[in-house]
Write an enzyme that holds these catalytic residues in place. Structure first.
Site, PDB file in Angstrom:
ATOM      1  N   GLU A 262      53.434  -8.503  12.475  1.00  7.03           N
ATOM      2  CA  GLU A 262      54.278  -9.615  12.040  1.00  7.03           C
ATOM      3  C   GLU A 262      55.679  -9.096  11.726  1.00  7.03           C
ATOM      4  O   GLU A 262      55.929  -8.622  10.601  1.00  7.03           O
ATOM      5  CB  GLU A 262      53.708 -10.245  10.763  1.00  7.03           C
ATOM      6  CG  GLU A 262      52.347 -10.855  10.924  1.00  7.03           C
ATOM      7  CD  GLU A 262      52.165 -12.014   9.940  1.00  7.03           C
ATOM      8  OE1 GLU A 262      51.936 -13.125  10.409  1.00  7.03           O
ATOM      9  OE2 GLU A 262      52.289 -11.804   8.731  1.00  7.03           O
TER      10      GLU A 262
ATOM     11  N   HIS B 138      50.651  -8.438   3.531  1.00  4.13           N
ATOM     12  CA  HIS B 138      51.586  -9.412   4.089  1.00  4.13           C
ATOM     13  C   HIS B 138      52.993  -9.075   3.589  1.00  4.13           C
ATOM     14  O   HIS B 138      53.164  -8.654   2.440  1.00  4.13           O
ATOM     15  CB  HIS B 138      51.180 -10.829   3.664  1.00  4.13           C
ATOM     16  CG  HIS B 138      51.937 -11.880   4.413  1.00  4.13           C
ATOM     17  ND1 HIS B 138      53.231 -12.213   4.095  1.00  4.13           N
ATOM     18  CD2 HIS B 138      51.600 -12.640   5.488  1.00  4.13           C
ATOM     19  CE1 HIS B 138      53.655 -13.150   4.938  1.00  4.13           C
ATOM     20  NE2 HIS B 138      52.680 -13.424   5.797  1.00  4.13           N
TER      21      HIS B 138
HETATM   22  P1  PGA Z   1      54.895 -18.346  10.099  1.00  5.94           P
HETATM   23  O1  PGA Z   1      54.174 -17.348   9.079  1.00  5.94           O
HETATM   24  O2  PGA Z   1      53.899 -18.663  11.176  1.00  5.94           O
HETATM   25  O3  PGA Z   1      55.264 -19.524   9.267  1.00  5.94           O
HETATM   26  O4  PGA Z   1      56.095 -17.619  10.639  1.00  5.94           O
HETATM   27  C1  PGA Z   1      53.328 -16.349   9.543  1.00  5.94           C
HETATM   28  C2  PGA Z   1      52.873 -15.517   8.375  1.00  5.94           C
HETATM   29  O5  PGA Z   1      53.622 -15.355   7.403  1.00  5.94           O
HETATM   30  O6  PGA Z   1      51.745 -15.000   8.380  1.00  5.94           O
END
Ligand code: PGA
Length: 234
Positions: free
Chosen positions: A160, A92
């Site tokens: 992401e 992450h």
């Molecule tokens: P968010 O976070 O949906 O609050 O943008 C997603 C993540 O960090 O996995």
């Protein structure tokens, strides 16, 4: 959603949120959520033994690069397995930036998880600077290159964009499709999630992308009324 995939995979990342009592109340309220999608809940590791929801899979937010032994503060893949963890988020962006986690560490974590039969959810994505410099695809390819020695049908990939996490911003569907198509081309057997400010307000827009197999949700995972709307729409 790609053809042949029936249900979306929805991964809920609680991050470092909720007190113990809040988590217990959250679980009670969550039991009323109705959805046909596959849900994976990733609470704080402290609460893994408290998890008792039916028809929902349990995930963790991280794993150690080490096996059991003299590694103070770490949680190993075999310990997660004993807590019935089926999925683990690795790489992450918050771990990459706050804990200086490198691609090689992430590769080691994936190896440890696969050895225990736990499905890794590998997060990849560019920063806003990398996006501005037009390096998006290159960065993602580099982050994914650690997968070369693994059976990628056992690994979930979550795209992401770092600049989208927690900001309310999302990529355009054209941007999304460009990235996701290129990931699917190289890793056709991996499920592909999108994460970064996905919400009940933008799901109608995001789902016009044909390449998303599910979502990784941070903020929204804690707001159950909005989450129910999201699940109904996606
Ligand atoms: P968010 O976070 O949906 O609050 O943008 C997603 C993540 O960090 O996995």
């Amino acid at each position: 959603m790609r053809k042949g995939i029936e249900n979306m995979k929805i991964v809920l990342n609680h991050k470092c949120n909720l007190t113990k009592n809040e988590f217990l109340a959250y679980q009670q309220a969550f039991a009323k959520i109705k959805t046909a999608h596959d849900i994976v809940m990733c609470p704080s590791s402290l609460y893994l033994p408290l998890f008792h929801l039916e028809n929902i899979s349990l995930g963790s937010q991280d794993v150690s690069t080490y096996e059991m032994g003299a590694h103070t503060g770490e949680i190993s893949a075999s310990q997660l397995k004993e807590m019935n963890v089926e999925y683990t988020i690795v790489g992450h962006s918050e771990r990459r930036s706050d804990f200086d986690e490198k691609d090689n560490d992430i590769k080691e974590k994936i190896a440890k998880l696969l050895a225990q039969g736990i499905t890794p959810i590998l997060c990849v994505g560019e920063t806003s600077k990398e996006r501005e410099k037009g390096e998006r695809i290159e960065v993602i390819k580099r982050q994914l290159s650690i997968l070369s020695s693994f059976d990628t049908k056992k690994i979930i990939i979550a795209y992401e964009p770092v600049w989208a996490i927690g900001t309310g911003l999302v990529p355009t569907v054209e941007e999304l499709d460009e990235v996701l198509t290129s990931i699917h081309f190289s890793y056709p057997e991996s499920l592909l999630l999108y994460g970064g400010s996905a919400s009940d307000e933008n799901i109608e827009y995001l789902k016009t992308s044909q390449e998303i197999d599910g979502y990784l949700l941070g903020g929204l995972s804690l707001k159950l009324e909005k989450l129910q709307v999201f699940l109904d729409l996606c």
